[in-house]
Design an enzyme around this catalytic site. Structure first.
Site, mmCIF file in Angstrom:
data_model
loop_
_atom_site.group_PDB
_atom_site.id
_atom_site.type_symbol
_atom_site.label_atom_id
_atom_site.label_comp_id
_atom_site.label_asym_id
_atom_site.label_seq_id
_atom_site.Cartn_x
_atom_site.Cartn_y
_atom_site.Cartn_z
ATOM 1 N N HIS A 67 0.819 -1.231 0.000
ATOM 2 C CA HIS A 67 0.000 0.000 0.000
ATOM 3 C C HIS A 67 0.842 1.266 0.000
ATOM 4 O O HIS A 67 1.902 1.336 0.633
ATOM 5 C CB HIS A 67 -1.047 -0.017 1.120
ATOM 6 C CG HIS A 67 -0.547 0.041 2.527
ATOM 7 N ND1 HIS A 67 -0.344 1.235 3.186
ATOM 8 C CD2 HIS A 67 -0.249 -0.927 3.431
ATOM 9 C CE1 HIS A 67 0.048 0.982 4.428
ATOM 10 N NE2 HIS A 67 0.127 -0.319 4.610
ATOM 11 N N ASP A 171 5.777 1.910 6.985
ATOM 12 C CA ASP A 171 4.500 1.202 6.741
ATOM 13 C C ASP A 171 3.707 2.040 5.737
ATOM 14 O O ASP A 171 3.119 3.040 6.140
ATOM 15 C CB ASP A 171 3.758 1.062 8.079
ATOM 16 C CG ASP A 171 2.340 0.527 7.927
ATOM 17 O OD1 ASP A 171 1.999 0.014 6.847
ATOM 18 O OD2 ASP A 171 1.571 0.639 8.892
ATOM 19 N N GLU A 201 -5.225 1.682 2.400
ATOM 20 C CA GLU A 201 -5.134 0.497 3.280
ATOM 21 C C GLU A 201 -5.394 0.883 4.728
ATOM 22 O O GLU A 201 -6.069 0.156 5.465
ATOM 23 C CB GLU A 201 -3.749 -0.151 3.153
ATOM 24 C CG GLU A 201 -3.631 -1.522 3.830
ATOM 25 C CD GLU A 201 -3.190 -1.468 5.292
ATOM 26 O OE1 GLU A 201 -3.241 -2.515 5.963
ATOM 27 O OE2 GLU A 201 -2.788 -0.397 5.786
ATOM 28 N N GLU A 202 -4.833 2.009 5.131
ATOM 29 C CA GLU A 202 -4.887 2.392 6.552
ATOM 30 C C GLU A 202 -6.292 2.745 7.031
ATOM 31 O O GLU A 202 -6.528 2.887 8.222
ATOM 32 C CB GLU A 202 -3.924 3.557 6.829
ATOM 33 C CG GLU A 202 -2.451 3.249 6.577
ATOM 34 C CD GLU A 202 -1.839 2.280 7.587
ATOM 35 O OE1 GLU A 202 -2.533 1.858 8.525
ATOM 36 O OE2 GLU A 202 -0.654 1.937 7.409
ATOM 37 N N ASP A 224 3.858 -6.089 3.599
ATOM 38 C CA ASP A 224 3.517 -4.996 4.508
ATOM 39 C C ASP A 224 4.370 -5.077 5.767
ATOM 40 O O ASP A 224 5.019 -6.094 6.028
ATOM 41 C CB ASP A 224 2.019 -5.065 4.869
ATOM 42 C CG ASP A 224 1.439 -3.705 5.236
ATOM 43 O OD1 ASP A 224 2.205 -2.789 5.603
ATOM 44 O OD2 ASP A 224 0.193 -3.566 5.184
ATOM 45 N N HIS A 310 3.465 2.876 13.104
ATOM 46 C CA HIS A 310 2.524 4.002 13.226
ATOM 47 C C HIS A 310 3.063 5.129 14.117
ATOM 48 O O HIS A 310 2.295 5.803 14.801
ATOM 49 C CB HIS A 310 1.142 3.536 13.696
ATOM 50 C CG HIS A 310 0.380 2.846 12.605
ATOM 51 N ND1 HIS A 310 -0.990 2.719 12.602
ATOM 52 C CD2 HIS A 310 0.797 2.258 11.460
ATOM 53 C CE1 HIS A 310 -1.370 2.067 11.506
ATOM 54 N NE2 HIS A 310 -0.299 1.772 10.807
HETATM 55 ZN ZN ZN Z 1 0.712 -1.241 6.398
HETATM 56 CO CO CO Z 2 -0.290 0.611 8.938
#
Ligand code: ZN
Ligand code: CO
Length: 338
Positions: A67, A171, A201-202, A224, A310
């Site tokens: 992503h 990420d 995606e998030e 990922d 994150h």
């Molecule tokens: Zn991710």
């Molecule tokens: Co993420």
């Protein structure tokens, strides 16, 4: 590859705003694929057609996905003094904001602040008591720079610490970098490989829903970032930075198809590279929706161990990254059949 990673992680791309990342990836892969299109949601779908096998067997359609989007914030309100209130885009932890900066698509920069009243020393900050300060003295001047609905992402440069790489948006730009590297590395290709760079995606794997439906793969693999269990007092988890790419068994969104898992494990063993099996108690990846597309798609995940996921300083090990490239290249250079 580090130079490519640095450019990808520093690009701006909170969910729904992936244009800059997509342009960068398009530029990197265009000379190496047969076709590349952008679908209605903004996913970049690139096809590398199979080499003719001389036997007329239809090639396996393999989809590999990473992503493009990253977590961020979206402006919900601008007050009279020019401070911006915001909602999260994706899984944002308030503690990761303090002392950090966010940048908008137009380059406007801000720093996070927090209400001071009635916050006990033991209390954790909450997003609804935080704001973004973009340096404007009032609402009118703030509105010349940003408006409600604009999205911002962390602003943080790429850095190295020993063999570890640090950045915001590791990420999943690290997944994007790995796929780009695989496209450039493949020496033969008996499959039709769809390299898919997904959006959103998030916020619920939305890009993977439409792109998988469009591609109709026989088999799908997401690449990922995943959490680790190797920092002080961390939740027990059998993934350690630097011990190889992780082959997902389960997360909160999926059970990896056992045949895909085996395919990845056998390839890692064949190459003699380290790998680890991943059971993640938390969040899903694009593979969650890839596996339930249409009548079902056998799916798996190659996960890149990532500490502080994150946060503005997500950390990966460079050897895990290069081993993931080797692993995927090996899988794709053979005719994929499960
Ligand atoms: Zn991710
Ligand atoms: Co993420």
């Amino acid at each position: 590859m580090k130079e490519l990673i640095a450019r990808l992680v520093e690009a701006y791309g909170p969910s729904g705003n992936e244009e800059q990342v997509r342009a960068l990836i398009q530029d990197e892969i265009k000379a190496h694929v047969d076709e590349a299109r952008v679908d209605a949601l903004g996913n970049l779908v690139a096809l590398l057609k199979s080499d003719p096998d001389g036997q007329g067997k239809p090639p396996t359609r393999v989809m590999v996905a990473a992503h493009m989007d990253e977590i961020g914030i979206i402006v919900t309100h601008i007050d009279e003094k020019g401070f911006l209130r915001f909602a999260p885009i994706g899984g944002l932890t308030p503690l990761t904001l303090l002392g950090n900066r966010a940048v908008f698509a137009n380059g406007v920069m801000g720093t996070f602040g927090m209400e001071k009243r009635e916050i006990l020393p033991t209390e954790k900050p909450k997003l609804d008591r935080m704001f973004l300060d973009i340096g404007t003295p009032d609402k009118e001047s703030a509105l010349k720079l940003v408006s409600v609905g604009d999205a911002a992402a962390f602003s943080r440069g790429f850095a190295q610490a020993g063999n570890r790489l640090l950045a915001k948006a590791m990420d999943d730009r690290i997944g994007c970098a790995i796929l780009i590297q695989v496209v450039k590395t493949l020496k033969k290709n008996p499959n039709d490989i769809y390299f898919v760079f997904t959006v959103q995606e998030e916020v619920g794997c939305r890009g993977a829903v439409t792109s998988t439906y469009g591609v109709q793969p026989d088999l799908a693999i997401a690449v990922d970032a995943t959490d680790t269990g190797d920092t002080p007092e961390s939740r027990p988890m059998n993934v350690t930075l630097g011990k190889g790419p992780a082959i997902k068994v389960k997360d909160a969104g999926m059970l990896a198809h056992p045949a895909v898992r085996r395919l990845l494990v056998e390839a890692a063993k064949g190459l003699g590279i380290p790998y680890q099996l991943e059971v993640l108690e938390g969040g899903p990846t694009d593979a969650m929706v890839m596996q339930t597309s249409r009548e079902g798609v056998p799916s798996g995940v190659v996960s890149i161990p990532c500490r502080y996921v994150h946060s503005p300083s997500e950390m990966v090990d460079y050897d895990d990254v290069t081993n993931a490239v080797k692993l995927l290249t090996k899988v794709l250079e053979d005719r994929v059949a499960i």
